[in-house]
Design an enzyme around this catalytic site. Structure first.
Site, PDB file in Angstrom:
ATOM      1  N   HIS A   1      -8.165  -4.972  -0.078  1.00 22.87           N
ATOM      2  CA  HIS A   1      -6.849  -4.354   0.070  1.00 22.87           C
ATOM      3  C   HIS A   1      -6.063  -4.980   1.224  1.00 22.87           C
ATOM      4  O   HIS A   1      -4.850  -5.172   1.131  1.00 22.87           O
ATOM      5  CB  HIS A   1      -7.047  -2.855   0.287  1.00 22.87           C
ATOM      6  CG  HIS A   1      -5.787  -2.059   0.282  1.00 22.87           C
ATOM      7  ND1 HIS A   1      -4.932  -2.045  -0.799  1.00 22.87           N
ATOM      8  CD2 HIS A   1      -5.217  -1.251   1.223  1.00 22.87           C
ATOM      9  CE1 HIS A   1      -3.902  -1.254  -0.523  1.00 22.87           C
ATOM     10  NE2 HIS A   1      -4.053  -0.771   0.689  1.00 22.87           N
TER      11      HIS A   1
ATOM     12  N   ASP B   1      -8.841  -6.495  -4.420  1.00 23.02           N
ATOM     13  CA  ASP B   1      -8.484  -5.155  -3.931  1.00 23.02           C
ATOM     14  C   ASP B   1      -9.090  -4.107  -4.857  1.00 23.02           C
ATOM     15  O   ASP B   1      -8.767  -4.054  -6.036  1.00 23.02           O
ATOM     16  CB  ASP B   1      -6.947  -5.033  -3.904  1.00 23.02           C
ATOM     17  CG  ASP B   1      -6.458  -3.721  -3.314  1.00 23.02           C
ATOM     18  OD1 ASP B   1      -7.288  -2.835  -3.027  1.00 23.02           O
ATOM     19  OD2 ASP B   1      -5.229  -3.599  -3.133  1.00 23.02           O
TER      20      ASP B   1
ATOM     21  N   SER C   1       0.841  -1.198   0.000  1.00 24.95           N
ATOM     22  CA  SER C   1       0.000   0.000   0.000  1.00 24.95           C
ATOM     23  C   SER C   1       0.881   1.256   0.000  1.00 24.95           C
ATOM     24  O   SER C   1       1.789   1.377  -0.827  1.00 24.95           O
ATOM     25  CB  SER C   1      -0.942  -0.053   1.215  1.00 24.95           C
ATOM     26  OG  SER C   1      -1.943   0.921   1.108  1.00 24.95           O
TER      27      SER C   1
END
Lengths: 382, 210
Positions: free
Chosen positions: A355, A322, A157
């Site tokens: 995610h 995601d 991320s």
């Protein structure tokens, strides 16, 4: 010898605060004369100093990536599934460095630490930071630890964004770059979510323009809302459906705004527990760093041009479920790396959670990481 | 033997033949790269750089283990992530017949690569014809899958393929028509569409990029 911990755990770990004495010039133009970083390390640095791996954390992460702080800890560090003896990031082979980024709230210099010039917490006086600033700060940390070149820089991320920035800004200091569940820059939708999160905090009466420390309060409502909103983007629709569906706590409508559906209860719990450990100013700062991240910007909006500077080999990983940083966003990174002629592999992991899957021990994910890092370790001579 | 003197014994013979066609130091894209054997070999022995595309997650993991650059992708999604003329060679080994639109795939191969290398099992081979004449879908050494579990959906013969090349203006720079032991022979030269089992083609687009 740690007792009571799993055999593949790094066991009891102790964070330490490392002073960075060199002044740091930030993208905003200001200079931090010195700062401190909270750091944990796992494993042993070899004689050649060639086996160091840097872990870059995401929005709400910190230095505590693996192991336990005391024997009573119920939960290990945030990436314990991946870091430990015999795990994909194998602490028998690598010297793993994990830090709380500058601007954080878990011990590194940030908005909630005391400004030596005023004797009060920085609050809104703390400068806004960029991913480039973090790379500069992390490079000073590497100097302090005697690490000239990382065997690998790894992050998911926002952490993956730091990894990319490392390869562009410090090309000779990164051998391998593992960019997980990231994006080359935020989309308008991503920024929109961040803006709502910020507005939730900024409009909380307890925020006091960021000087809530002086008032002995915390903008609980705003920070909680921000986290609840964020959490929705970390989970897939399918995962929420599977986890909560439309389950109600009582099988009757109550015709009021108390918690009725399980998903409401979950979000409130997540929000509440976040407030207890996180600082509102740091949250604002982190979301701004996300918004500002755009390494192509200084290269004529051409990401490939940015990556032409890089010397690292890349592994890019995305997760099918995601939607915050979808596989398509990772493909943009891969496309730019191919155009730049860099070595890159890309794995798309079948997943369901969304995610947050980058934190999960998904077998294919772990296999790819393990096999890639095995080569990194052999290259590093361990 | 058609195998070149320099080809290694540990490389699959079909891949060894492809290696002969690839110039040292060039840049290749290998479509359906499997476990990355061709890429790894070419990188190690011919200083060839490049990437493989592979859809199967197990094979992707094996490529990564082997240290080959692999990009997990479905060939049926096309090559839109790749710039025109950005590779010296685009290779597709024994995957053409499993694609939704093999013709579009070859067009894309010749857009992205200055040279395209395409191989496929010849559906005109006499064993195939014999099976069909007997009223059965063929199961042969070069087409081992059964009709219900075969990945092959667009099989063609050598003559079919060369017809398509003529129609589309793809130029055949070289071809090798082989039996399943990867030998050329008098029978194949005499009646290629009847005796060839594996066909290798080196192609260029109508307007070669400079």
């Amino acid at each position: 010898m740690s007792t009571g911990f799993p055999a593949d755990s790094v066991g009891l770990v102790q964070p330490r605060r490392i002073p960075i004495a060199q002044p740091l010039t930030l993208d905003c133009g200001r200079v931090l004369p010195q700062h401190e970083l909270m750091v944990e390390t796992y494993g042993t640095l070899n004689a050649a100093h060639s086996n160091a791996v840097l872990i870059c954390h995401a929005l709400s992460g910190d230095h505590h990536a693996a192991g336990f702080h005391d024997a009573q800890d119920r939960k290990p560090g945030w990436w314990d599934s991946c870091i430990g003896p015999g795990k994909p990031i194998d602490t028998n082979r690598f010297f793993v460095v994990s830090l709380n980024n500058l601007g954080g709230c878990q011990g590194s210099t940030g908005p909630s630490t005391v400004n030596p010039e005023t004797g009060r917490p920085y609050g809104p006086d703390f400068p806004l930071l960029t991913v480039r600033d973090w790379v500069r700060s992390q490079a000073l940390l590497a100097d302090a630890l005697g690490i000239g070149r990382w065997a690998a820089v790894v992050g998911g991320s926002l952490g993956g964004m730091q990894v990319m920035q490392w390869t562009i800004d410090q090309p000779e200091r990164v051998a391998h770059a593992l960019v997980i569940a990231a994006a080359p820059k935020l989309s308008a939708q991503n920024i929109a979510f961040n803006e709502i999160a910020r507005q939730a905090i900024l409009s909380d009466p307890d925020f006091h323009g960021g000087r809530f420390y002086d008032h002995g309060v915390v903008p609980t409502h705003g920070l909680k809302l921000a986290r609840m909103l964020g959490h929705i983007t970390y989970l897939s629709d399918e995962a929420m459906r599977a986890k909560f569906g439309r389950l109600q706590r009582v099988n009757q409508f109550s015709f009021n705004f108390d918690v009725e559906f399980e998903v409401e209860s979950y979000l409130r719990y997540q929000g509440q527990s976040f407030v207890e450990r996180f600082d509102a100013n740091t949250y604002l700062l982190m979301t701004k760093a996300l918004d500002y991240f755009d390494p192509a910007r200084e290269h004529g909006d051409d990401l490939a041009a940015a990556f032409r500077r890089a010397q690292a080999r890349f592994l890019v990983i995305a997760f099918s479920s995601d939607w915050r940083f979808s596989p398509q966003r990772s493909r943009e990174i891969v496309r730019a790396l191919v155009r730049a002629g860099r070595d890159v592999s890309y794995a798309l992991i079948e997943s369901t959670l969304g995610h947050d899957d980058f934190l999960m021990p998904i077998p294919q994910y772990q296999r790819v990481l393990r096999d890639y890092l095995d080569r990194v370790a052999r290259e590093a001579g361990t | 033997m058609t195998r070149s003197a320099g080809a290694p014994p540990d490389l699959r013979p079909d891949l060894a033949l492809l290696c002969d066609w690839i110039r040292p130091g060039s840049r290749i894209l290998d479509l359906g790269c499997g476990d990355g054997a061709l890429l790894s070999y070419l990188a190690e022995h011919r200083q060839v750089s490049g990437y493989g595309l592979e859809v199967d997650e197990d094979k992707v993991a094996r490529c990564i283990k082997a240290g080959a650059n692999v990009i997990q992708a479905d060939l049926d999604d096309g090559l839109r992530d790749f710039d025109s003329g950005s590779f010296d060679y685009v290779v597709m080994n024994l995957a053409l017949q499993a694609l939704q639109r093999p013709d579009d795939a070859v067009t894309e191969i010749l857009r992205v690569g200055r040279v395209g290398i395409v191989t496929f099992p010849n559906f005109g081979h006499w064993r195939v014809r014999a099976a069909l004449a007997a009223g059965r879908m063929p199961v042969t050494p070069s087409l081992p899958d059964r009709w219900y579990d075969s990945p092959n959906i667009h099989l063609c013969t050598v003559d079919d393929f060369e017809d398509l090349c003529r129609q589309r203006g793809w130029r055949i720079i070289a071809r090798r028509l082989l039996d399943r032991s990867h030998h050329e022979g008098a029978r194949i030269r005499l009646a290629p569409n009847l005796f060839c089992e594996i066909a290798l083609y080196m192609l260029q687009s109508p307007e070669p990029s400079a």
